[in-house]
Write a protein that holds these residues in place. Structure first.
Motif, PDB file in Angstrom:
ATOM      1  N   SER A 238       7.432   9.003  -7.151  1.00 10.86           N
ATOM      2  CA  SER A 238       6.268   8.739  -7.860  1.00 10.86           C
ATOM      3  C   SER A 238       5.002   9.908  -7.669  1.00 10.86           C
ATOM      4  O   SER A 238       4.849  10.350  -6.519  1.00 10.86           O
ATOM      5  N   LEU A 239       4.205  10.049  -8.536  1.00  8.37           N
ATOM      6  CA  LEU A 239       3.046  11.139  -8.335  1.00  8.37           C
ATOM      7  C   LEU A 239       1.886  10.189  -8.106  1.00  8.37           C
ATOM      8  O   LEU A 239       0.751  10.924  -8.229  1.00  8.37           O
ATOM      9  N   VAL A 240       1.690   9.097  -7.852  1.00  8.13           N
ATOM     10  CA  VAL A 240       0.475   8.185  -7.437  1.00  8.13           C
ATOM     11  C   VAL A 240       0.101   8.677  -6.247  1.00  8.13           C
ATOM     12  O   VAL A 240      -1.181   8.317  -5.852  1.00  8.13           O
TER      13      VAL A 240
ATOM     14  N   ALA B 121       3.455  -2.881  -9.918  1.00 10.53           N
ATOM     15  CA  ALA B 121       3.002  -1.499 -10.115  1.00 10.53           C
ATOM     16  C   ALA B 121       1.844  -1.504  -8.969  1.00 10.53           C
ATOM     17  O   ALA B 121       0.958  -2.295  -9.066  1.00 10.53           O
ATOM     18  N   PHE B 122       1.442  -0.313  -8.447  1.00 12.85           N
ATOM     19  CA  PHE B 122       0.457  -0.443  -7.439  1.00 12.85           C
ATOM     20  C   PHE B 122      -0.087   0.950  -7.187  1.00 12.85           C
ATOM     21  O   PHE B 122       0.537   2.029  -7.821  1.00 12.85           O
ATOM     22  N   LYS B 123      -1.141   1.255  -6.750  1.00 10.78           N
ATOM     23  CA  LYS B 123      -1.736   2.592  -6.316  1.00 10.78           C
ATOM     24  C   LYS B 123      -2.489   2.625  -4.881  1.00 10.78           C
ATOM     25  O   LYS B 123      -2.768   1.704  -4.472  1.00 10.78           O
TER      26      LYS B 123
ATOM     27  N   LEU C  51       3.663   8.018 -12.841  1.00 13.33           N
ATOM     28  CA  LEU C  51       2.031   8.062 -12.326  1.00 13.33           C
ATOM     29  C   LEU C  51       1.652   7.026 -11.548  1.00 13.33           C
ATOM     30  O   LEU C  51       0.589   6.960 -10.976  1.00 13.33           O
ATOM     31  N   TRP C  52       2.483   5.939 -11.501  1.00 13.51           N
ATOM     32  CA  TRP C  52       2.219   4.638 -10.587  1.00 13.51           C
ATOM     33  C   TRP C  52       3.449   4.645  -9.428  1.00 13.51           C
ATOM     34  O   TRP C  52       4.584   5.029  -9.608  1.00 13.51           O
ATOM     35  N   GLY C  53       2.776   3.611  -8.537  1.00 15.90           N
ATOM     36  CA  GLY C  53       4.134   3.301  -7.499  1.00 15.90           C
ATOM     37  C   GLY C  53       4.788   2.060  -8.137  1.00 15.90           C
ATOM     38  O   GLY C  53       4.010   1.141  -8.516  1.00 15.90           O
ATOM     39  N   LEU C  54       5.966   2.024  -7.964  1.00 14.46           N
ATOM     40  CA  LEU C  54       6.809   0.880  -8.237  1.00 14.46           C
ATOM     41  C   LEU C  54       7.631   0.274  -7.192  1.00 14.46           C
ATOM     42  O   LEU C  54       7.909   0.965  -6.366  1.00 14.46           O
TER      43      LEU C  54
END
Length: 589
Positions: free
Chosen positions: A45-47, A269-271, A247-250
């Protein structure tokens, strides 16, 4: 592909700066294919800050360029080759800067500097009265099947079907409320690559009843689930979602069904909000396992049939930070005043039918004594704190296990309920081979326990009688438990089981059969048909209900002054408790 290209380009940038175009081209091609393979397998992830793992991979490529530059930098004939100095410096400097940034971001987001932010991640924590919100639960409609037993029942069921058991495994079970019943759902996952390559689809899922361990588990087949956690290549669920949501954390890939029985993957989905920490839920991604179509629902607009949005791990972290840092970092390090820590969150369903993570809150100085309970909505993340005293889940489990260990049994996964206004842990009792053997009811405050190896109903009746017994014959006018009725006994009997006598009676003006023991009143064994009595009981929706108080008006006793004082204190205490409860109710309204 694009991410791999960017990574490879940045990786050979020092060589391009040094005008080593041939070396850059060869290295860039190598880095591109290596990066593509690594990303395809790891789905990063790119988050995260500095884009997380990809920036770390760029550092690795730069280090390789440094080594390549150092090898190329040396004597060539009678002079030193200065052509590698520029790429050498160009490789070392960005690597050092990027690593320094990682370190600085980590340090800047330590709780030492951000204690207030860690405390605030949980949001506003409301304080309320437990008995006001957590309504009494029907003991026949509670979760008696813990996750341990669900796994066991699921494995038995799939092994009974050779055609399915030889090709598929039972996935991770998710407890959920479907059509007002608690059930566990787990997908049928591919056992190995050759099963996936030959079949291509999973035929369905396993359903285990969450309330009744005697109900046989079911395998729901006839489906064609392509997008699974155990599938490969583009049909792997994580990889399938990563291509769109990189672009999100899963996290927290849960398998849930709606009220019509249609299955979906529900993914959180998180950040991060504090460096690499402070994960906040953005919403859930709902994926059709047949078509792969997905829909994102932001937090607050999640469909009612979805029970998992806020993961258990997030809730525990929030409560850890809130309990540790709400007094500031220095207090958490030195004075440690009012520091609390959470137990393991446990999913329950409230009287409103909504799912909550119920977490016991304790003091680190005494992990067997409660400070209170936190109820966190698994759909919204909203947390409510209820002050409470008594034993923790650890203390409850020790009590149960110490009581039943002689039979080589153990308790599993206690769940908190409101039984007749009493905080009660209901603990399924399992055997060594994970089979269901009985159930225990434990008063969390007093750590008083009733259990039965026969049925939950039997344990429930014993428990109601135990929490009603005070050791004294308390007049019914004390008005403290359930409903009151006055009538004449027209049927009376007794039953001896396990060395204890249970008395059964029926009144001329009631449609219920009442049961009780001498723990409720010593007047019970002296009662005759035709006696006028005043009783209290708790409505359970059944035709046989346990007594909570009993007074035979035909038996006149003269208590001592000391007994009168004790009884009066009990009555006054009950009235004070009830008065305080009514005051809180009026204040809230």
């Amino acid at each position: 592909m694009t991410l791999a290209f960017v990574t490879a380009f940045l990786g050979v940038l020092p060589m391009l700066i040094g005008r080593k175009f041939l070396v850059a081209a060869i290295s860039g091609g190598t880095f591109f294919f290596l990066s593509w393979g690594i990303y395809y397998l790891s789905t990063p992830s790119l988050v995260w800050p500095l884009f997380g793992f990809p920036s770390g991979l760029v550092i690795i490529w730069w280090v390789i360029m440094v080594i390549a530059s150092a090898i190329g930098y040396g004597d060539h004939g009678d002079h030193r080759d200065e052509s590698f100095i520029v790429p050498l410096i160009a490789s070392i400097a960005p690597s050092v800067i990027l690593i320094a940034l990682y370190i600085l971001i980590g340090i800047a987001n330590w709780p030492l500097f951000k204690a207030d932010k860690y405390t605030a991640v949980i949001g506003e924590v409301e304080k309320r009265e437990w008995t006001q919100d957590v309504q009494p639960k029907d003991p026949l409609h509670v979760r008696l099947v813990p996750a341990e037993l669900a796994d066991f029942l699921g494995s038995i069921r799939i092994n009974e079907d050779n055609a399915i058991g030889s090709q598929y495994n039972v996935g991770t079970f998710t407890l959920q409320m479907v059509n007002k019943e608690l059930i566990y759902i787990a997908p049928l996952e591919f056992k190995r690559f050759r099963v996936w390559s030959s079949e291509g689809v999973s035929p369905g899922y396993i359903r285990v009843h969450g309330e009744d361990p005697q109900v046989k588990s079911e395998i729901k087949t006839g489906q064609s689930y392509r997008y699974m956690m155990s599938a490969y290549w583009g049909y792997n669920l994580e990889r399938h979602l990563w291509k769109k949501y990189y672009l999100w954390g899963l996290t927290d890939y849960s398998f849930e069904i709606d009220e019509q029985g249609k299955a979906f993957w529900v993914v959180t989905a998180f950040k991060p909000t504090i460096g690499w920490s402070g994960k906040k839920v953005l919403g859930v991604i709902v994926v059709d396992p047949i078509s792969g179509d997905d829909v994102f629902y932001p937090l607050g607009k999640i469909p009612d049939w979805i029970d998992r949005a806020v993961p258990k791990e997030f809730v525990k972290s929030y409560l850890c930070w809130f309990g540790e840092y709400r007094g500031g970092w220095w207090n958490s390090f030195w004075a440690r005043k009012d520091i609390t820590e959470p137990e393991e969150p446990n999913i329950i369903y409230g009287s409103d039918g909504n799912p909550y993570w119920c977490t016991g809150i304790t003091s680190p100085r005494n992990d067997k004594s409660l400070v209170g309970y936190a109820y966190t909505s698994s759909r919204t993340g909203k947390t409510v704190f209820y002050k409470a005293e008594g034993g923790t889940d650890k203390a409850v489990m020790e009590l149960v296990n110490n009581t039943i260990s002689y039979r080589k049994l153990h308790g599993s996964d206690p769940v908190l309920y409101n039984i007749d206004g009493v905080m009660t842990s209901i603990v399924p009792i399992l055997g060594e081979n994970h089979t269901f053997q009985g159930v225990a009811f434990v008063d969390v405050i007093k750590l008083a326990m009733a259990y039965s190896f026969e049925s939950a109903l039997d344990a429930y009746h014993q428990y109601l009688q135990k929490i009603a017994a005070t050791g004294e014959q308390i007049p019914v006018s004390g008005n403290y438990y359930g409903e009151e009725i006055e009538g004449v006994v027209d049927r009376f009997g007794q039953d001896i089981s396990g060395g204890e006598t249970t008395y059964w009676l029926h009144l001329n003006n009631s449609k219920f059969i009442f049961t009780g023991t001498t723990k409720i009143s010593p007047e019970l064994p002296m009662t005759l048909i035709g006696d006028k009595v005043i009783i209290r009981f708790t409505k359970t929706g059944e035709d046989v209900v346990p007594l909570t108080a009993f007074d035979n008006t035909a038996i006149a006793t003269i208590p001592s002054d000391e007994q009168k004082q004790v009884r009066q204190r009990v009555i006054e205490r009950r009235e004070e408790e009830r008065g305080a409860e009514l005051f809180r109710e009026n204040a809230q309204h």
